[in-house]
Scaffold this active site. Structure first.
Site, PDB file in Angstrom:
ATOM      1  CB  SER A 148      28.737  72.238  59.820  1.00 51.68           C
ATOM      2  OG  SER A 148      28.722  71.086  60.000  1.00 51.68           O
ATOM      3  CB  THR A 149      30.568  68.962  56.225  1.00 50.13           C
ATOM      4  OG1 THR A 149      29.652  67.934  56.973  1.00 50.13           O
ATOM      5  CG2 THR A 149      31.490  69.589  57.496  1.00 50.13           C
ATOM      6  N   GLY A 150      29.623  69.280  53.452  1.00 50.51           N
ATOM      7  CA  GLY A 150      29.046  68.336  52.622  1.00 50.51           C
ATOM      8  C   GLY A 150      27.743  69.175  51.693  1.00 50.51           C
ATOM      9  CB  ALA A 157      25.468  62.291  56.814  1.00 55.43           C
ATOM     10  CE1 TYR A 187      24.700  55.358  49.983  1.00 55.89           C
ATOM     11  CE2 TYR A 187      22.576  55.274  48.954  1.00 55.89           C
ATOM     12  CZ  TYR A 187      23.506  55.819  49.788  1.00 55.89           C
ATOM     13  OH  TYR A 187      22.965  57.086  50.521  1.00 55.89           O
ATOM     14  CG  LEU A 227      29.583  65.023  44.705  1.00 54.78           C
ATOM     15  CD1 LEU A 227      29.412  66.162  45.408  1.00 54.78           C
ATOM     16  CD2 LEU A 227      30.857  65.199  43.909  1.00 54.78           C
ATOM     17  CB  VAL A 228      35.036  62.992  47.719  1.00 50.25           C
ATOM     18  CG1 VAL A 228      35.738  62.650  49.150  1.00 50.25           C
ATOM     19  CG2 VAL A 228      35.423  62.161  46.672  1.00 50.25           C
ATOM     20  CB  THR A 229      30.851  63.844  51.835  1.00 49.61           C
ATOM     21  OG1 THR A 229      29.962  63.049  51.889  1.00 49.61           O
ATOM     22  CG2 THR A 229      30.010  64.953  50.635  1.00 49.61           C
TER      23      THR A 229
HETATM   24  P1  NAD Z   1      28.446  65.100  55.694  1.00 51.39           P
HETATM   25  O1  NAD Z   1      29.161  64.066  56.690  1.00 51.39           O
HETATM   26  O2  NAD Z   1      29.213  66.114  54.758  1.00 51.39           O
HETATM   27  O3  NAD Z   1      27.481  66.103  56.386  1.00 51.39           O
HETATM   28  C1  NAD Z   1      26.652  65.785  57.505  1.00 51.39           C
HETATM   29  C2  NAD Z   1      26.115  66.919  58.376  1.00 51.39           C
HETATM   30  O4  NAD Z   1      25.345  66.417  59.504  1.00 51.39           O
HETATM   31  C3  NAD Z   1      27.228  67.767  59.098  1.00 51.39           C
HETATM   32  O5  NAD Z   1      27.018  69.299  59.080  1.00 51.39           O
HETATM   33  C4  NAD Z   1      27.159  67.406  60.435  1.00 51.39           C
HETATM   34  O6  NAD Z   1      27.654  68.412  61.444  1.00 51.39           O
HETATM   35  C5  NAD Z   1      25.882  67.129  60.622  1.00 51.39           C
HETATM   36  N1  NAD Z   1      25.550  66.136  61.586  1.00 51.39           N
HETATM   37  C6  NAD Z   1      25.420  64.860  61.834  1.00 51.39           C
HETATM   38  N2  NAD Z   1      24.975  64.176  62.976  1.00 51.39           N
HETATM   39  C7  NAD Z   1      24.428  65.214  63.631  1.00 51.39           C
HETATM   40  C8  NAD Z   1      23.978  65.580  64.532  1.00 51.39           C
HETATM   41  N3  NAD Z   1      23.640  64.367  65.554  1.00 51.39           N
HETATM   42  N4  NAD Z   1      23.217  66.555  64.961  1.00 51.39           N
HETATM   43  C9  NAD Z   1      23.353  67.669  64.396  1.00 51.39           C
HETATM   44  N5  NAD Z   1      24.044  67.607  63.092  1.00 51.39           N
HETATM   45  C10 NAD Z   1      24.537  66.360  62.844  1.00 51.39           C
HETATM   46  O7  NAD Z   1      27.522  64.176  54.775  1.00 51.39           O
HETATM   47  P2  NAD Z   1      26.836  64.499  53.181  1.00 51.39           P
HETATM   48  O8  NAD Z   1      27.750  63.445  52.324  1.00 51.39           O
HETATM   49  O9  NAD Z   1      26.664  65.908  52.995  1.00 51.39           O
HETATM   50  O10 NAD Z   1      25.304  63.868  53.514  1.00 51.39           O
HETATM   51  C11 NAD Z   1      24.150  64.738  53.525  1.00 51.39           C
HETATM   52  C12 NAD Z   1      23.087  63.948  53.156  1.00 51.39           C
HETATM   53  O11 NAD Z   1      23.116  63.843  51.705  1.00 51.39           O
HETATM   54  C13 NAD Z   1      22.943  62.424  53.308  1.00 51.39           C
HETATM   55  O12 NAD Z   1      21.452  62.053  53.835  1.00 51.39           O
HETATM   56  C14 NAD Z   1      23.414  61.637  52.469  1.00 51.39           C
HETATM   57  O13 NAD Z   1      23.120  60.280  52.653  1.00 51.39           O
HETATM   58  C15 NAD Z   1      23.031  62.407  51.223  1.00 51.39           C
HETATM   59  N6  NAD Z   1      23.894  62.342  50.026  1.00 51.39           N
HETATM   60  C16 NAD Z   1      25.178  62.080  50.105  1.00 51.39           C
HETATM   61  C17 NAD Z   1      25.793  61.726  48.803  1.00 51.39           C
HETATM   62  C18 NAD Z   1      27.458  61.601  48.854  1.00 51.39           C
HETATM   63  O14 NAD Z   1      27.975  61.019  47.743  1.00 51.39           O
HETATM   64  N7  NAD Z   1      28.070  62.290  49.930  1.00 51.39           N
HETATM   65  C19 NAD Z   1      25.231  61.662  47.697  1.00 51.39           C
HETATM   66  C20 NAD Z   1      23.800  61.883  47.663  1.00 51.39           C
HETATM   67  C21 NAD Z   1      23.293  62.202  48.968  1.00 51.39           C
END
Ligand code: NAD
Length: 393
Positions: free
Chosen positions: A49-51, A139, A233, A269-271
């Site tokens: 749903s996000t990110g 996440a 990290y 990235l900003v999430t």
């Molecule tokens: P985000 O917070 O934007 O998205 C998290 C998603 O998980 C959402 O869709 C949320 O609804 C869902 N979620 C959370 N808990 C849940 C649960 N219990 N049941 C069902 N859905 C659930 O996060 P993001 O930054 O897009 O991260 C996603 C992945 O990418 C993670 O593994 C993160 O470590 C990785 N990542 C992030 C970055 C960054 O800079 N943001 C960089 C590299 C990798």
């Protein structure tokens, strides 16, 4: 209702339905403008749903023409409370996908639970038969397991105190922060939440239910980053979980013959998740400035399109020597990192705006919640009670 942002710390407690819709529309338009990527037909996105998960779903639907099942944990509107941004994003995504003739359904609930896995399996069996790709993009700060125990993750170092610069995004002031080491228990709990155990549980559940196609591909996301964020990290508690996630990719490949499992190392990235990590937001603000100046900046959708088109669905999946997909290739380029380090060393309150893209950070932050998006009339009355077409089906 007129919806305004209400920021508390690194979270915004309101979300704008029209802004979230526009955000999703813009991501779809981006993918529609790129060459198509054949190769995935039915895709399950866990954390859709996000990110990065949302962008993975959009890229799979619009670049591969895939049917998508999303799993998310989001909040619908309730009286004066708006829904969460992920709820509005998903409502908009389904609306666009359905109008474009694409299958898209979503399950809202705790992906760590057996019940939600069973719901997803039931839906896949009924509507799609099998999935040929599973994206794991959860996440979460906590996880409750079958016996009712709840584990929480922490963002700490693993050996000693680590002091470095950070930014207070509200006052836009640079200060020093000291991050303290996690206990062994906290590290183990972080691995329990953000490691690979649940990813493997999903693959095992889908496999034994017969809804995972032969030759299916699965991918989960990780981050490495530069040495200056290592203590926080890569060598920190979250890094231990990411090591476990990587080891799980190898276990999945070993234990589920025919299934290819990858880790994709994405750009910082900003999430909603990354905003919570100390030190990282200052690094990201500097990185944005450097990468924008060099014409290399990407957001989640550019990354996820590239992940599918140039990596996961490309011939002989390009990986590094450990077998990981590297979408942080531009972030980690020597010229980029040299420029980031030089800025890091001399950044202060006086030259902050020049060396770091704090405005760009805030722009991304607000846009995640549907605010600050060009073309959206924020003075207009909007209906916040938006439904996700497929929920409850
Ligand atoms: P985000 O917070 O934007 O998205 C998290 C998603 O998980 C959402 O869709 C949320 O609804 C869902 N979620 C959370 N808990 C849940 C649960 N219990 N049941 C069902 N859905 C659930 O996060 P993001 O930054 O897009 O991260 C996603 C992945 O990418 C993670 O593994 C993160 O470590 C990785 N990542 C992030 C970055 C960054 O800079 N943001 C960089 C590299 C990798």
């Amino acid at each position: 209702m007129i919806v305004e942002p209400k920021v508390r710390g690194f979270i915004c407690t309101t979300a704008h339905p029209a802004g979230c819709r526009e955000n999703v529309r813009r991501q779809i338009e981006y993918v529609k403008g790129q060459p198509k990527t054949p190769g995935a037909k039915n895709v399950l996105v866990i954390g859709s749903s996000t990110g990065y998960g949302l962008s993975s779903r959009i890229a799979a639907a619009y670049s591969c023409g895939a049917s998508t099942v999303g799993v998310m944990f989001e909040r619908p509107a309730n009286g004066k409370r708006t829904a969460s941004s992920g709820w509005y994003n998903t409502a908009a995504f389904e609306e666009f996908a359905h109008a474009d003739g694409l299958y898209a359904k979503t399950i809202n609930g705790d992906a760590f639970s057996r019940e939600i896995k069973e719901q997803a399996i039931g839906l896949i069996r009924r509507d799609l038969g099998q999935v040929d790709m599973v994206v794991y993009s959860l996440a979460s700060p906590r996880r409750t397991v079958a016996d009712g125990t709840t584990y929480s993750s922490v963002l700490k170092t693993t050996d000693s105190d680590y002091t470095n610069k950070t930014i207070d995004l509200n006052t836009r002031k640079i200060s020093e922060v000291t991050v303290t080491p996690a206990t062994q228990q906290e590290i183990d709990d972080t691995v329990k939440v953000m490691g690979g155990e649940d990813w493997k549980d999903w693959i095992a559940a889908l496999g034994s239910a017969g809804v995972l196609a032969g030759g299916a591909t699965t991918v989960a996301y990780s981050y490495i980053g530069p040495e200056l964020t290592y203590p926080m990290y890569t060598n920190g508690s979250i890094g231990k979980a990411k090591e476990h996630l990587f080891a799980t990719s190898q276990e999945i490949a070993r234990e589920f013959p025919g299934v290819s499992a990858y880790i994709s190392v994405n750009k910082g990235l900003v999430t909603q998740s990354s905003a919570a990590i100390p030190i990282v937001p200052l690094y990201i603000s500097i990185l944005y400035r450097v990468m924008k100046d060099m014409g290399l900046h990407e957001g989640c959708i550019e990354q996820m399109y590239r992940m599918l088109h140039d990596r996961l669905l490309a011939k002989d999946v390009p990986t590094d020597e450990r077998g990981m997909i590297r979408l942080d290739d531009w972030e980690m380029r020597k010229d980029v990192q040299d420029a980031v380090s030089a800025a890091w060393d001399k950044i202060s309150d006086e030259n902050l705006e020049q060396l770091a893209d704090v405005a760009g950070y805030w722009e991304d932050f607000y846009q995640m919640f549907g605010f600050d998006i060009p073309g959206v009339d924020y003075s207009a009355d909007v209906n916040t009670e938006v439904s996700v077409p497929s929920i409850g089906e």
